[in-house]
Enzyme design. Structure first.
Site, mmCIF file in Angstrom:
data_model
loop_
_atom_site.group_PDB
_atom_site.id
_atom_site.type_symbol
_atom_site.label_atom_id
_atom_site.label_comp_id
_atom_site.label_asym_id
_atom_site.label_seq_id
_atom_site.Cartn_x
_atom_site.Cartn_y
_atom_site.Cartn_z
ATOM 1 N N CYS A 2 1.262 -13.486 -13.384
ATOM 2 C CA CYS A 2 1.973 -14.071 -14.345
ATOM 3 C C CYS A 2 1.491 -13.508 -15.680
ATOM 4 O O CYS A 2 0.420 -13.105 -15.748
ATOM 5 C CB CYS A 2 1.996 -15.521 -14.422
ATOM 6 S SG CYS A 2 2.505 -16.283 -12.787
ATOM 7 N N ARG A 27 5.010 -8.371 -16.053
ATOM 8 C CA ARG A 27 3.955 -9.022 -15.216
ATOM 9 C C ARG A 27 4.479 -9.976 -14.226
ATOM 10 O O ARG A 27 4.007 -10.556 -13.598
ATOM 11 C CB ARG A 27 2.771 -9.586 -15.802
ATOM 12 C CG ARG A 27 1.795 -8.817 -16.630
ATOM 13 C CD ARG A 27 0.749 -9.529 -17.356
ATOM 14 N NE ARG A 27 -0.030 -10.382 -16.522
ATOM 15 C CZ ARG A 27 -1.126 -9.749 -15.752
ATOM 16 N NH1 ARG A 27 -1.397 -8.514 -15.898
ATOM 17 N NH2 ARG A 27 -1.684 -10.393 -14.895
ATOM 18 N N TRP A 74 5.729 -15.261 -12.377
ATOM 19 C CA TRP A 74 5.934 -14.346 -11.009
ATOM 20 C C TRP A 74 5.675 -15.377 -10.069
ATOM 21 O O TRP A 74 4.583 -15.532 -9.639
ATOM 22 C CB TRP A 74 5.156 -12.930 -11.282
ATOM 23 C CG TRP A 74 5.357 -12.205 -9.891
ATOM 24 C CD1 TRP A 74 4.803 -12.558 -8.589
ATOM 25 C CD2 TRP A 74 6.643 -11.206 -9.616
ATOM 26 N NE1 TRP A 74 5.265 -11.574 -7.730
ATOM 27 C CE2 TRP A 74 6.381 -10.847 -8.160
ATOM 28 C CE3 TRP A 74 7.470 -10.875 -10.405
ATOM 29 C CZ2 TRP A 74 7.423 -10.041 -7.629
ATOM 30 C CZ3 TRP A 74 8.099 -9.728 -9.824
ATOM 31 C CH2 TRP A 74 8.257 -9.425 -8.719
ATOM 32 N N ASN A 100 -2.460 -18.294 -14.486
ATOM 33 C CA ASN A 100 -2.099 -17.033 -13.627
ATOM 34 C C ASN A 100 -3.018 -16.815 -12.405
ATOM 35 O O ASN A 100 -4.275 -16.830 -12.716
ATOM 36 C CB ASN A 100 -2.288 -15.711 -14.529
ATOM 37 C CG ASN A 100 -1.921 -14.355 -13.788
ATOM 38 O OD1 ASN A 100 -1.242 -14.478 -12.597
ATOM 39 N ND2 ASN A 100 -2.827 -13.560 -14.241
ATOM 40 N N GLY A 101 -2.586 -16.822 -11.344
ATOM 41 C CA GLY A 101 -3.499 -16.732 -10.041
ATOM 42 C C GLY A 101 -2.873 -17.702 -9.064
ATOM 43 O O GLY A 101 -1.811 -17.985 -8.932
ATOM 44 N N GLU A 480 4.847 7.346 6.071
ATOM 45 C CA GLU A 480 4.756 6.989 4.724
ATOM 46 C C GLU A 480 4.136 8.003 3.657
ATOM 47 O O GLU A 480 4.381 8.048 2.759
ATOM 48 C CB GLU A 480 3.995 5.805 4.745
ATOM 49 C CG GLU A 480 3.689 4.998 3.330
ATOM 50 C CD GLU A 480 4.909 4.697 2.628
ATOM 51 O OE1 GLU A 480 6.315 4.790 3.252
ATOM 52 O OE2 GLU A 480 5.049 4.518 1.362
ATOM 53 N N LYS A 484 5.943 9.463 0.341
ATOM 54 C CA LYS A 484 5.513 9.530 -1.159
ATOM 55 C C LYS A 484 5.754 10.647 -1.651
ATOM 56 O O LYS A 484 5.941 10.852 -2.786
ATOM 57 C CB LYS A 484 3.908 8.830 -0.920
ATOM 58 C CG LYS A 484 4.035 7.376 -0.640
ATOM 59 C CD LYS A 484 4.338 6.581 -1.876
ATOM 60 C CE LYS A 484 5.561 5.885 -2.026
ATOM 61 N NZ LYS A 484 6.291 5.166 -0.920
ATOM 62 N N GLU A 487 9.194 11.893 -2.439
ATOM 63 C CA GLU A 487 9.948 11.099 -3.578
ATOM 64 C C GLU A 487 9.505 11.313 -4.843
ATOM 65 O O GLU A 487 10.263 11.084 -5.663
ATOM 66 C CB GLU A 487 10.233 9.766 -3.168
ATOM 67 C CG GLU A 487 8.849 8.593 -3.095
ATOM 68 C CD GLU A 487 9.411 7.331 -2.890
ATOM 69 O OE1 GLU A 487 10.437 6.821 -3.261
ATOM 70 O OE2 GLU A 487 8.511 6.541 -2.057
ATOM 71 N N HIS A 503 6.434 21.153 20.638
ATOM 72 C CA HIS A 503 7.852 21.111 21.017
ATOM 73 C C HIS A 503 8.871 21.615 19.957
ATOM 74 O O HIS A 503 10.037 21.401 20.083
ATOM 75 C CB HIS A 503 8.340 19.513 21.350
ATOM 76 C CG HIS A 503 7.464 19.163 22.611
ATOM 77 N ND1 HIS A 503 7.543 19.486 23.686
ATOM 78 C CD2 HIS A 503 6.302 18.218 22.851
ATOM 79 C CE1 HIS A 503 6.611 19.161 24.810
ATOM 80 N NE2 HIS A 503 6.250 18.380 23.969
ATOM 81 N N LYS A 602 14.858 1.773 -7.812
ATOM 82 C CA LYS A 602 13.697 0.839 -7.110
ATOM 83 C C LYS A 602 14.348 0.123 -6.125
ATOM 84 O O LYS A 602 13.628 -0.389 -5.187
ATOM 85 C CB LYS A 602 13.235 -0.026 -8.304
ATOM 86 C CG LYS A 602 12.082 -0.906 -7.814
ATOM 87 C CD LYS A 602 10.707 -0.254 -7.356
ATOM 88 C CE LYS A 602 9.916 -0.921 -6.791
ATOM 89 N NZ LYS A 602 8.742 -0.162 -5.932
HETATM 90 C C1 AGP Z 1 9.548 3.640 -1.374
HETATM 91 O O1 AGP Z 1 8.835 4.236 -2.123
HETATM 92 C C2 AGP Z 1 11.081 3.852 -1.843
HETATM 93 N N1 AGP Z 1 11.112 3.251 -3.231
HETATM 94 C C3 AGP Z 1 12.140 3.357 -0.787
HETATM 95 O O2 AGP Z 1 11.826 3.596 0.096
HETATM 96 C C4 AGP Z 1 12.132 1.406 -0.643
HETATM 97 O O3 AGP Z 1 10.850 1.126 0.038
HETATM 98 C C5 AGP Z 1 13.232 1.189 0.122
HETATM 99 O O4 AGP Z 1 14.397 1.421 -0.773
HETATM 100 C C6 AGP Z 1 13.286 -0.157 0.478
HETATM 101 O O5 AGP Z 1 13.084 -1.024 -0.589
HETATM 102 P P1 AGP Z 1 12.774 -2.520 -0.397
HETATM 103 O O6 AGP Z 1 11.415 -2.827 0.263
HETATM 104 O O7 AGP Z 1 12.922 -3.357 -1.763
HETATM 105 O O8 AGP Z 1 13.584 -3.196 0.725
#
Ligand code: AGP
Length: 607
Positions: A2, A27, A74, A100-101, A480, A484, A487, A503, A602
């Site tokens: 927060c 925050r 938050w 906050n915490g 993963e 990263k 993207e 394969h 996002k």
């Molecule tokens: C992750 O780096 C991406 N921004 C994207 O794959 C994200 O994880 C995906 O859209 C799922 O989002 P969410 O966890 O909010 O459901």
């Protein structure tokens, strides 16, 4: 995570509190409130939702006074509603607290206070502090706060106002950040520097276990047990934007470095001696013991977290677990049989594919558990149970700390389920809980080796294709790491099960192609060493991600990114960090907009 803010001086507090909260909105922003003391009373104004709603409230019902506190929330305990918004008051309304915490032991303290006749207005952990101070108050606010916080366990940065002592703010820090801003005849306090920048650049950073008694003309520091403390005055040179990022160049880098604390907060109050206590989950009696299957539905990084979670759940709780991409599952006409749990993983809690797949499984009879970072998000309103990761707001589009805390949450869930089902013995559970406790420190050790990753990123920033290979848990982490890199650096990348190289994909390995080889899983290490040889024989450049004491792998690779040795099952929580940093620094070398990469959002709330 927060935002807290306070002012004491001769100017009107409200405008500065609102301005400060707006600068702290990153925050957390699901509710907000202010408290101002004047003429022997404290006026409170609170509102759920964005800060703009609070601004509407105080426009209609302004508060005047030159000593006040503000808070943007938050939520971690208690939904984001008006009554759960901070500040929180004691029974008399003469003591108010912002926080906050997390107060880990708030339930036990709340029961004790209720039994003593205290009346609570909210569901929050914070309100316990207001009533504890009230119970300890004997005409000395400072002493009452000392006695109150000595009973609270957890992480907190708090500030307290008392109508009977209107010329001071008492603030205490333990783990959550707290800063005091110095003026002439006026002082400020806040959780973060951005809130103070319009008023002062002279700040004191309060350290853990310290109290600040703040008046218009003085700041007196001491340890919570009363020993005087000296702290240097710092002069802040950051601009506002840099300050929001905590001095980091991008939110993504800040969030990567926040991971030790995010892990700590996600596990706080949930790890007891050798066992796990998961708030927010109330499986019916016998449900876990008779579970036939867990379906994991998620997208992107959350899906990759689900792939890792499958290993935890099948290995520790012996429950068949099937992760599936949410966008695929919804068209599969899934065959649900027996007692099923649908685990919907989503940082935002708003991803439409995940919500749709979750609803489909629910309709077919599954009980739904949501793992998410956002209280009050859609997934929490439709799930039967919710396991919150407490990563704090994740601003960068590329998810990092949410992924790490999802993994920690899944380990805790698997340990809890394994103990309930009798598939996990007490000794193994104790070992894993001890391993989890140590993880924030281990993660910090990995972060401290960032310069080695920067060197590699500079060396390979111009690569056009990068591969990530692994077996078992390492394969899930490789996926993963590849996402990263793709993207945010726009470099083509692919993760594959190392056993699949021969394969087909091996045809793409040629001189100079960088290949990350993840080698943390002991039982398949020899096979991975063979894969490393396969890649080197074709001219590939092998970057091994291995334990720091694994000299054999380091010898065979061209480069190594070491991590501290931990239980192989917990290795993913560390192994991903160098891959996050690699992706970040390659993107930085290539000059991309890291926090807002092209074509991406996002939270994908549309199909
Ligand atoms: C992750 O780096 C991406 N921004 C994207 O794959 C994200 O994880 C995906 O859209 C799922 O989002 P969410 O966890 O909010 O459901």
């Amino acid at each position: 995570m927060c935002g807290i803010m306070g002012y004491i001086g001769d100017r009107q507090a409200l405008p500065m509190l609102l301005d400060g909260l707006r600068r702290l909105e990153y925050r957390g922003y699901d509710s907000a409130g202010v408290a101002v003391v004047r003429n022997g009373r404290i006026d409170l104004r609170k509102a759920s939702g964005k800060l703009s709603r609070l601004e509407q409230v105080v426009k209609v019902a302004p508060v005047a006074g030159s000593v006040g506190l503000g808070h943007t929330r938050w939520a971690t305990h208690g939904d984001p509603t008006d009554r759960n918004a901070h500040p929180h008051a004691d029974c008399t309304g003469r003591v108010v607290v912002i926080h906050n915490g997390i107060i880990e032991n708030y339930l036990a303290l709340k029961e004790e206070l209720l039994a003593a006749g205290h009346r609570f207005q909210s569901d929050t952990d914070t309100e316990v502090l207001a009533h504890l101070i009230e119970a300890e108050y004997r005409g000395d606010l400072e002493g009452a706060v000392r006695r109150a916080v000595s009973r609270a366990h957890g992480a907190y940065a708090i500030a307290v106002l008392c109508a009977d002592e209107p010329d001071k703010i008492v603030a205490v820090r333990y783990i959550s950040p707290l800063i005091v801003g110095l003026g002439s005849g006026e002082m400020w306090m806040a959780s973060d520097i951005p809130a103070l920048l319009p008023y002062t650049r002279h700040v004191i950073v309060i350290e853990d276990g310290e109290m600040a008694v703040i008046t218009r003309d003085s700041v007196r520091l001491s340890s919570v047990d009363g020993r005087p403390v000296e702290r240097p005055i710092m002069h802040v040179t950051w601009d506002a934007e840099a300050a929001e990022k905590g001095g980091y160049a991008h939110f993504m880098l800040k969030e990567i470095h926040e991971q030790p604390r995010a892990l700590q907060e996600t596990m706080m109050g949930r790890l007891d001696e050798g066992r796990v206590v998961l708030d927010g989950i109330r499986f019916p009696p016998g449900f876990v013991e008779t579970l036939d299957k867990i379906w994991v539905v998620a997208c992107g990084t959350a899906y990759h977290a689900g792939l890792v979670g499958r290993w935890f759940l099948e290995h520790l709780a012996r429950i068949p677990t099937e992760p599936d991409l949410a966008s695929e599952l919804r068209y599969r006409d899934a065959l649900l049989a027996g007692n099923a749990l649908a685990m919907a993983i989503s940082q935002s809690g708003e991803t439409v594919d995940t919500l749709t797949a979750m609803r489909d499984l629910k309709k077919r009879g599954a009980r739904v558990l949501a793992i998410t970072n956002v209280l009050g998000s859609t997934v929490t309103r439709e799930a039967d149970d919710v396991l919150y990761i407490r990563a704090g707001p994740e601003i960068a589009v590329a998810s990092t700390k949410a992924y790490l805390t999802m993994l920690a949450a899944e380990v805790m869930l698997a340990v809890d389920m394994g103990m309930r089902r009798g598939t996990l013995d007490q000794a193994r559970a104790r070992g894993l809980v001890a391993g989890l406790h140590a993880l924030p420190g281990r993660a910090q050790e990995v972060l401290n080796r960032e310069p080695e990753v920067v060197d590699l990123a500079r060396r390979y920033a111009s690569a056009s294709d990068v591969f990530f290979i692994g077996r078992g848990l390492d394969y899930s982490v490789a996926m993963e790491g590849s996402l990263k890199l793709k993207e945010i650096s726009y470099v083509h990348s692919e993760a594959l099960a190392a056993g699949e190289l021969k394969h087909g994909t091996l045809a793409l390995i040629e001189s100079g192609v960088p290949v990350f080889a993840l080698v943390t899983q002991r039982h398949v290490k020899e096979k991975m060493l063979s894969n490393i040889q396969e890649v080197k024989a074709r001219g590939g450049l092998v970057i091994a991600l291995a334990y720091e004491d694994d000299e054999e792998t380091a010898r065979q690779a061209h480069h190594v990114l070491p991590i501290p040795r931990v239980d192989d099952l917990l290795a993913p929580i560390l192994a991903i960090i160098p891959l996050q940093l690699f992706a970040y620094h390659v993107a930085r070398e290539r000059g991309h907009d890291i926090d807002q990469p092209r074509n991406l959002a996002k939270s994908v709330t549309v199909e």
